[in-house]
Structures are given as C-alpha cells and as structure tokens.
Scaffold this active site. Structure first.
Site, mmCIF file in Angstrom:
data_model
loop_
_atom_site.group_PDB
_atom_site.id
_atom_site.type_symbol
_atom_site.label_atom_id
_atom_site.label_comp_id
_atom_site.label_asym_id
_atom_site.label_seq_id
_atom_site.Cartn_x
_atom_site.Cartn_y
_atom_site.Cartn_z
ATOM 1 N N CYS A 85 0.841 -1.194 0.000
ATOM 2 C CA CYS A 85 0.000 0.000 0.000
ATOM 3 C C CYS A 85 0.883 1.255 0.000
ATOM 4 C CB CYS A 85 -0.995 -0.017 1.154
ATOM 5 S SG CYS A 85 -2.330 1.190 0.941
ATOM 6 N N HIS A 192 -3.656 -4.434 -0.187
ATOM 7 C CA HIS A 192 -3.147 -4.991 1.069
ATOM 8 C C HIS A 192 -3.053 -6.509 0.950
ATOM 9 C CE1 HIS A 192 -3.113 -1.448 3.748
ATOM 10 N NE2 HIS A 192 -4.107 -1.015 2.992
ATOM 11 N N GLU A 194 -1.897 -8.502 3.065
ATOM 12 C CA GLU A 194 -2.219 -9.115 4.361
ATOM 13 C C GLU A 194 -3.720 -9.204 4.601
ATOM 14 O OE1 GLU A 194 -2.319 -4.767 5.349
ATOM 15 O OE2 GLU A 194 -1.265 -6.065 3.933
#
Length: 212
Positions: A85, A192, A194
C-alpha cells in the site's frame, strides 16, 4: 530465513508480520519474521517488508533519513523488498499527499489523488475487492494466480506517470490503477496483501521464495 517488517511507526505492522508467517508455513519455508527498525536486523535480513497505511507524507516522515539509508543499502546489495500500500507508494519519486514529499526514488512516477472528476461514479477511497489484470508467467510474484483474482484495496492516491516496464499487474477503478510494481529486487503492491486472503498469501509466499 530472516524476514524483517520495517518498524517506522506505520500501520498494519503486526498483521503484515502474521501474514508473512502464515505464507511461509504454507510454502514450507522456515522463516523468522520480526518487526524491527534496528540496523543490524535490516542490513542482515533475507527479506524486507514495508507495510503502510495513512498519508504518504506521514509515512515518509516516519522512515526518516536513517531508515531510508538502511533500506537503500540493503536493497542495493540485493535484499528482496516488498512495499505494501503506502509502502509501495514510497518506492516512487515523490508524493503529493499533504504537499510534495520525496519518495525512495526506486521506480518512476509520482503519487497523486485519483481523479473523481474523470468518472462521476468514482468514489474515494477506492475500498474493497477489485480484480487484478496481469500476464501469467510475467513475474514470479503472480505465480499460482490467474487474471481476475481479487486484491483488497483501500486508497485514494495512486501511482501516476510510472514506467510500463515496472508494471506487473493493474486494476480498474475509473481508470487503470497500478496494482503490483517491480524493478529488480524491489517490488510492491498497492492492495493490502495481508488482507487479501489466499491471493495475498500466495503473493507473500512467492516473495519469500523469490530471487530477483
């Protein structure tokens, strides 16, 4: 393998570290994942991850000269780097969020606000799942993925005026949005990883086994 998530008072550090651990386990890679800003850790890491959320200027200030120099030295010596990001955005020449702020200068282009005026239906931030478009086999980061897989995005600013040669994957949101970039051993995702479930873990696993 020693994986260092850069601690620069940014967001998502713990979740990025946990995702890296999970990706390593899925790939059968023994990885010691730590969150650190220590020079010894960073300069001796096998992989570096720079997460980020918030404003470009704030994240750049959080790095400061010392961390910038460490990252420059480590990556110049070949350590693979992944920006997530705003961490990806910091790889570019400069950002224009909260004024002009210099980036790391590793890839061409600048970070500007996405243009709501270009599309009346466009709402910012660009938030949620979006499809990824890429050429299969063009880069190891996308191994195991297919065009049309989804990443989870949360951003109002994006890379502009970048080099086509740095683009690995794009998304569409009113216009083409750079989603994955890479140059040499330095790569980044606008979305993102994650938070992107299996797609994100696949990309993280590919990063852990990547040799540029």
């Amino acid at each position: 393998m020693r994986v260092v998530v850069i601690d620069y008072n940014g967001g998502n550090l713990a979740s990025a570290a946990q995702a890296a651990r999970k990706a390593a386990t899925r790939k059968g890679i023994e990885a010691d994942v730590v969150i650190s800003r220590d020079a010894t850790d960073i300069l001796n890491a096998d992989r570096l991850i720079l997460p980020g959320q918030g404003a470009f200027a704030d994240c750049a200030q959080g790095l400061g000269p010392a961390l910038r120099n460490m990252l420059e030295t480590a990556t110049a010596n070949g350590t693979p780097f992944l920006g997530i990001c705003v961490g990806m955005q910091l790889m570019c020449e400069y950002g224009l969020e909260h004024g002009r702020t210099e980036g790391l200068g590793w890839i061409s282009g600048n970070i500007r606000r996405m243009d709501e005026a270009a599309n009346a239906s466009l709402r910012l931030p660009h938030m949620g799942w979006n499809t990824l478009d890429f050429t299969p086999g063009a880069h190891l980061l996308t191994d195991g993925l297919i065009p049309g897989n989804h990443g989870y995005f949360v951003h109002s600013y994006a890379l502009h005026d970048g080099a086509d040669s740095d683009l690995v994957a794009t998304a569409q949101y009113g216009t083409q949005v750079p989603a994955i970039v890479a140059r040499g051993n330095r790569c980044g995702t606008q979305f993102h990883v994650e938070k992107s479930q299996d797609v994100g873990l696949t990309i993280l696993g590919n990063f852990l086994r990547w040799t540029s």
